[in-house]
Design a protein around this motif. Structure first.
Motif, PDB file in Angstrom:
ATOM      1  N   LEU A 175      27.062  35.360  42.316  1.00 22.62           N
ATOM      2  CA  LEU A 175      25.701  34.804  42.717  1.00 22.62           C
ATOM      3  C   LEU A 175      25.857  33.315  42.887  1.00 22.62           C
ATOM      4  O   LEU A 175      25.206  33.037  43.948  1.00 22.62           O
ATOM      5  CB  LEU A 175      24.681  35.191  41.485  1.00 22.62           C
ATOM      6  CG  LEU A 175      24.356  36.750  41.019  1.00 22.62           C
ATOM      7  CD1 LEU A 175      23.332  36.651  39.864  1.00 22.62           C
ATOM      8  CD2 LEU A 175      23.632  37.097  42.371  1.00 22.62           C
ATOM      9  N   LEU A 176      26.379  32.667  42.136  1.00 24.35           N
ATOM     10  CA  LEU A 176      26.194  31.160  42.403  1.00 24.35           C
ATOM     11  C   LEU A 176      27.564  30.480  42.762  1.00 24.35           C
ATOM     12  O   LEU A 176      27.545  29.592  43.410  1.00 24.35           O
ATOM     13  CB  LEU A 176      25.466  30.427  41.181  1.00 24.35           C
ATOM     14  CG  LEU A 176      23.920  30.824  41.111  1.00 24.35           C
ATOM     15  CD1 LEU A 176      23.576  29.925  39.920  1.00 24.35           C
ATOM     16  CD2 LEU A 176      23.337  30.303  42.281  1.00 24.35           C
ATOM     17  N   SER A 177      28.412  30.803  42.156  1.00 26.38           N
ATOM     18  CA  SER A 177      29.712  30.144  42.085  1.00 26.38           C
ATOM     19  C   SER A 177      30.910  31.250  42.140  1.00 26.38           C
ATOM     20  O   SER A 177      30.986  32.162  41.730  1.00 26.38           O
ATOM     21  CB  SER A 177      29.980  29.615  40.880  1.00 26.38           C
ATOM     22  OG  SER A 177      31.465  28.904  40.656  1.00 26.38           O
ATOM     23  N   TRP A 178      32.016  30.638  43.186  1.00 23.81           N
ATOM     24  CA  TRP A 178      33.295  31.539  43.131  1.00 23.81           C
ATOM     25  C   TRP A 178      33.741  31.754  41.770  1.00 23.81           C
ATOM     26  O   TRP A 178      34.605  32.615  41.523  1.00 23.81           O
ATOM     27  CB  TRP A 178      34.018  30.694  44.267  1.00 23.81           C
ATOM     28  CG  TRP A 178      33.642  30.678  45.613  1.00 23.81           C
ATOM     29  CD1 TRP A 178      33.008  29.620  46.221  1.00 23.81           C
ATOM     30  CD2 TRP A 178      33.695  31.848  46.694  1.00 23.81           C
ATOM     31  NE1 TRP A 178      32.885  29.955  47.557  1.00 23.81           N
ATOM     32  CE2 TRP A 178      33.228  31.316  47.826  1.00 23.81           C
ATOM     33  CE3 TRP A 178      34.130  33.165  46.452  1.00 23.81           C
ATOM     34  CZ2 TRP A 178      33.208  32.050  48.733  1.00 23.81           C
ATOM     35  CZ3 TRP A 178      34.108  33.818  47.576  1.00 23.81           C
ATOM     36  CH2 TRP A 178      33.612  33.366  48.750  1.00 23.81           C
ATOM     37  N   CYS A 179      33.584  30.995  40.973  1.00 23.07           N
ATOM     38  CA  CYS A 179      34.245  30.773  39.662  1.00 23.07           C
ATOM     39  C   CYS A 179      33.994  31.898  38.796  1.00 23.07           C
ATOM     40  O   CYS A 179      34.614  32.492  37.962  1.00 23.07           O
ATOM     41  CB  CYS A 179      34.099  29.363  38.825  1.00 23.07           C
ATOM     42  SG  CYS A 179      34.594  27.944  39.857  1.00 23.07           S
ATOM     43  N   GLU A 180      32.786  32.554  39.138  1.00 16.23           N
ATOM     44  CA  GLU A 180      32.344  33.622  38.407  1.00 16.23           C
ATOM     45  C   GLU A 180      33.191  35.017  38.599  1.00 16.23           C
ATOM     46  O   GLU A 180      33.334  35.849  37.683  1.00 16.23           O
ATOM     47  CB  GLU A 180      30.827  34.127  38.821  1.00 16.23           C
ATOM     48  CG  GLU A 180      29.820  33.090  38.533  1.00 16.23           C
ATOM     49  CD  GLU A 180      28.441  33.559  39.695  1.00 16.23           C
ATOM     50  OE1 GLU A 180      28.445  34.590  39.815  1.00 16.23           O
ATOM     51  OE2 GLU A 180      27.995  32.600  40.067  1.00 16.23           O
ATOM     52  N   ARG A 181      34.082  34.910  39.560  1.00 20.46           N
ATOM     53  CA  ARG A 181      34.693  36.017  39.843  1.00 20.46           C
ATOM     54  C   ARG A 181      35.896  36.151  39.100  1.00 20.46           C
ATOM     55  O   ARG A 181      36.627  37.191  39.056  1.00 20.46           O
ATOM     56  CB  ARG A 181      35.316  35.932  41.422  1.00 20.46           C
ATOM     57  CG  ARG A 181      33.927  36.276  42.160  1.00 20.46           C
ATOM     58  CD  ARG A 181      34.513  35.766  43.862  1.00 20.46           C
ATOM     59  NE  ARG A 181      33.276  36.266  44.724  1.00 20.46           N
ATOM     60  CZ  ARG A 181      33.437  37.164  45.678  1.00 20.46           C
ATOM     61  NH1 ARG A 181      34.107  38.107  45.500  1.00 20.46           N
ATOM     62  NH2 ARG A 181      32.127  37.288  46.341  1.00 20.46           N
ATOM     63  N   ILE A 182      36.322  35.159  38.432  1.00 20.08           N
ATOM     64  CA  ILE A 182      37.707  35.029  37.505  1.00 20.08           C
ATOM     65  C   ILE A 182      37.513  34.430  36.282  1.00 20.08           C
ATOM     66  O   ILE A 182      36.977  33.270  36.250  1.00 20.08           O
ATOM     67  CB  ILE A 182      38.813  34.351  38.376  1.00 20.08           C
ATOM     68  CG1 ILE A 182      39.122  34.798  39.646  1.00 20.08           C
ATOM     69  CG2 ILE A 182      40.132  34.361  37.610  1.00 20.08           C
ATOM     70  CD1 ILE A 182      39.965  33.971  40.614  1.00 20.08           C
ATOM     71  N   ARG A 183      37.594  35.077  35.361  1.00 19.32           N
ATOM     72  CA  ARG A 183      37.601  34.549  33.831  1.00 19.32           C
ATOM     73  C   ARG A 183      38.442  35.030  32.794  1.00 19.32           C
ATOM     74  O   ARG A 183      38.740  36.435  33.061  1.00 19.32           O
ATOM     75  CB  ARG A 183      35.903  34.690  33.565  1.00 19.32           C
ATOM     76  CG  ARG A 183      35.700  36.210  33.262  1.00 19.32           C
ATOM     77  CD  ARG A 183      34.257  36.235  33.100  1.00 19.32           C
ATOM     78  NE  ARG A 183      33.519  36.252  34.454  1.00 19.32           N
ATOM     79  CZ  ARG A 183      32.089  36.101  34.671  1.00 19.32           C
ATOM     80  NH1 ARG A 183      31.481  35.980  33.690  1.00 19.32           N
ATOM     81  NH2 ARG A 183      31.621  35.860  35.963  1.00 19.32           N
ATOM     82  N   VAL A 184      38.553  34.550  31.739  1.00 19.86           N
ATOM     83  CA  VAL A 184      39.287  35.112  30.742  1.00 19.86           C
ATOM     84  C   VAL A 184      38.255  34.629  29.441  1.00 19.86           C
ATOM     85  O   VAL A 184      37.921  33.731  29.169  1.00 19.86           O
ATOM     86  CB  VAL A 184      40.782  34.162  30.566  1.00 19.86           C
ATOM     87  CG1 VAL A 184      41.175  34.692  29.119  1.00 19.86           C
ATOM     88  CG2 VAL A 184      41.479  34.616  31.583  1.00 19.86           C
ATOM     89  N   ASN A 185      38.060  35.957  28.678  1.00 20.52           N
ATOM     90  CA  ASN A 185      37.075  35.919  27.747  1.00 20.52           C
ATOM     91  C   ASN A 185      35.685  35.223  28.465  1.00 20.52           C
ATOM     92  O   ASN A 185      35.468  35.429  29.531  1.00 20.52           O
ATOM     93  CB  ASN A 185      37.351  35.283  26.433  1.00 20.52           C
ATOM     94  CG  ASN A 185      38.364  36.272  25.709  1.00 20.52           C
ATOM     95  OD1 ASN A 185      38.867  36.999  26.170  1.00 20.52           O
ATOM     96  ND2 ASN A 185      38.835  35.916  24.585  1.00 20.52           N
ATOM     97  N   GLU A 186      35.305  34.084  27.564  1.00 19.39           N
ATOM     98  CA  GLU A 186      33.927  33.454  28.078  1.00 19.39           C
ATOM     99  C   GLU A 186      34.285  32.606  29.328  1.00 19.39           C
ATOM    100  O   GLU A 186      33.409  32.013  29.769  1.00 19.39           O
ATOM    101  CB  GLU A 186      33.106  32.722  27.172  1.00 19.39           C
ATOM    102  CG  GLU A 186      32.887  33.882  26.020  1.00 19.39           C
ATOM    103  CD  GLU A 186      31.471  34.610  26.200  1.00 19.39           C
ATOM    104  OE1 GLU A 186      31.146  34.500  27.552  1.00 19.39           O
ATOM    105  OE2 GLU A 186      30.956  35.391  25.476  1.00 19.39           O
ATOM    106  N   ARG A 187      35.527  32.178  29.434  1.00 15.60           N
ATOM    107  CA  ARG A 187      35.812  30.887  30.177  1.00 15.60           C
ATOM    108  C   ARG A 187      36.183  31.231  31.676  1.00 15.60           C
ATOM    109  O   ARG A 187      36.788  32.008  32.187  1.00 15.60           O
ATOM    110  CB  ARG A 187      36.955  30.208  29.648  1.00 15.60           C
ATOM    111  CG  ARG A 187      36.897  29.752  28.329  1.00 15.60           C
ATOM    112  CD  ARG A 187      37.956  29.184  27.753  1.00 15.60           C
ATOM    113  NE  ARG A 187      38.562  27.918  28.968  1.00 15.60           N
ATOM    114  CZ  ARG A 187      39.788  27.331  28.598  1.00 15.60           C
ATOM    115  NH1 ARG A 187      40.601  27.817  27.716  1.00 15.60           N
ATOM    116  NH2 ARG A 187      40.156  26.442  29.582  1.00 15.60           N
ATOM    117  N   LEU A 188      35.043  30.835  32.527  1.00 15.53           N
ATOM    118  CA  LEU A 188      35.136  30.972  33.846  1.00 15.53           C
ATOM    119  C   LEU A 188      36.487  30.016  34.341  1.00 15.53           C
ATOM    120  O   LEU A 188      36.365  28.994  33.842  1.00 15.53           O
ATOM    121  CB  LEU A 188      34.147  30.870  34.657  1.00 15.53           C
ATOM    122  CG  LEU A 188      32.971  31.611  34.748  1.00 15.53           C
ATOM    123  CD1 LEU A 188      32.166  31.997  33.419  1.00 15.53           C
ATOM    124  CD2 LEU A 188      31.864  31.050  35.739  1.00 15.53           C
TER     125      LEU A 188
END
Length: 414
Positions: free
Chosen positions: A83-96
């Motif tokens: 939706l807002l950040s490319w970082c939303e697409r890759i995460r481990v547990n709660e950490r983007l």
């Protein structure tokens, strides 16, 4: 997990990731397989559940991810779109993944990108695998893009579990003209000897899934929607089917790794699940709106069913709809619009879109219920000028529209 974290913005990676529509759709598994070989097969030994389907993939992935965390396992998740950040697409547990880390990974990947001619989506999946190799989660949850057989996530060699969302007509220009052809493309992701979980599908889809699973000597489990005593963090009746798929997949994971994933942990994870932009209440200038990412006919039909839960058919619902040009917009309108409804047709920011004039020609029986505006802001402003409707308007048709309205601070999540 909340992608709309403070400070999140649409991070500019345009120098590394060109707009998806500029490259065009170019499905191929060979490029990804070659790229992963060049990268020494990152994350290849980490078992994965791949989530395929037309609708509900993100919700199933979200339920899986939260329940794995609640059970004390480390979960690596990749989703699409953001939706807002490319970082939303890759995460481990709660950490983007951080934008700095993602930029560094994409820069490091550039020689492979050039050699293998990777698409932007393929670049992101490669970056995810390299990140997961470094972080070493216990399980991966891989949401497929639009495909299955040739999807970038299918290049992961350790997909022992396939979770199937609802399969319907969408992306016909890439996946096939008929429901059977589309289902076959999705089902072709099933690896030999794997386990497959699906909620009820249309008969044509069910036959394809059963045939494909049998051909791959894969076990196939059909599940019924979860009972009403389950508390789900995602709204909507259809989520009980999505959660049931995740629940059955989690049961299998628990048996596979000989680590008990308790019902209490699954319940806790499902209750904690959040997925922005799906039947979500938001505010526009302090006024209530519902938003939903429904962007194809099956999703529109599901949204129409949800509408019946909050409104009688003879009561008016106002829609603000932005639909990309390659989508089946007339069919979507026929699902959504009841006789007293009104729909404002607006463009999807930065994408070719259906116009009011095109829809009036292609759906003449609904033309009198359609209005046009230069953008969603114009439509909502006109609604405010006319007197905000008693029944909150629904903004739908594209997650890109919702992301734009959030990025520009026109919508605020409640």
């Amino acid at each position: 997990m909340n992608p709309l974290h403070p400070g999140a913005g649409r991070d500019d990676l345009s120098d590394l990731l060109p707009r998806f529509d500029l490259r065009g759709m170019d499905l191929s598994l060979e490029r990804m397989q070659e790229a992963l070989r060049e990268l020494q097969h990152p994350a290849a030994e980490i078992p994965a559940v791949q989530v395929v389907g037309t609708n509900g993939k993100g919700s199933i992935a979200c339920f899986l991810h939260h329940a794995l965390m609640a059970a004390g396992l480390r979960s690596g998740l990749t989703i699409s779109p953001h939706l807002l950040s490319w970082c939303e697409r890759i995460r481990v547990n709660e950490r983007l993944i951080t934008i700095e880390k993602l930029r560094c990974l994409l820069q490091t990947l550039q020689p492979v990108v050039t050699t293998c001619r990777l698409t932007p989506f393929e670049q992101l999946i490669c970056a995810a695998m390299v990140h997961f190799e470094a972080e070493r989660p216990d399980w991966l949850v891989l949401e497929a893009g639009l495909g299955g057989r040739l999807d970038a996530t299918t290049a992961h060699p350790h997909r022992r579990l396939i979770a199937v969302g609802s399969i319907g007509l969408d992306h016909r220009e890439h996946l096939g003209a008929t429901l059977e052809e589309i289902a076959a493309e999705k089902a072709a992701a099933i690896p030999p000897g794997s386990h497959v979980v699906s909620a009820a599908q249309l008969p044509e889809v069910q036959r394809v899934l059963e045939h494909s699973a049998a051909a791959m000597h894969a076990s196939l489990r059909w599940v019924e929607p979860l009972a009403n005593d389950w508390t789900l963090g995602l709204p909507g009746g259809l989520q009980r089917s999505n959660a049931a798929v995740a629940w059955a997949a989690l049961e299998w994971i628990g048996r596979d790794i000989n680590t008990q994933i308790t019902v209490d942990a699954i319940r806790k994870g499902f209750a904690a699940a959040r997925w922005p932009g799906r039947l979500q209440w938001m505010q526009w200038h302090g006024r209530p709106v519902r938003v939903d990412g429904a962007h194809n006919p099956p999703a529109a039909a599901a949204l129409a069913n949800e509408r019946c839960r909050w409104l009688a058919a003879d009561q008016a619902q106002i829609w603000v709809l932005a639909i990309q040009a390659h989508k089946q917009a007339p069919e979507m309108l026929k699902h959504l619009l009841q006789p007293n409804d009104l729909a404002w047709i607006v463009p999807v920011p930065e994408h070719r879109s259906w116009s009011l004039e095109q829809l009036q020609l292609d759906a003449p029986e609904l033309a009198h219920q359609l209005r046009g505006a230069a953008d969603a802001t114009g439509a909502l402003t006109q609604l405010e000028h006319d007197g905000w409707p008693q029944v909150a308007p629904v903004v739908a048709g594209s997650l890109y529209l919702i992301g734009h309205l959030l990025e520009t601070h026109q919508l605020q999540a409640e």
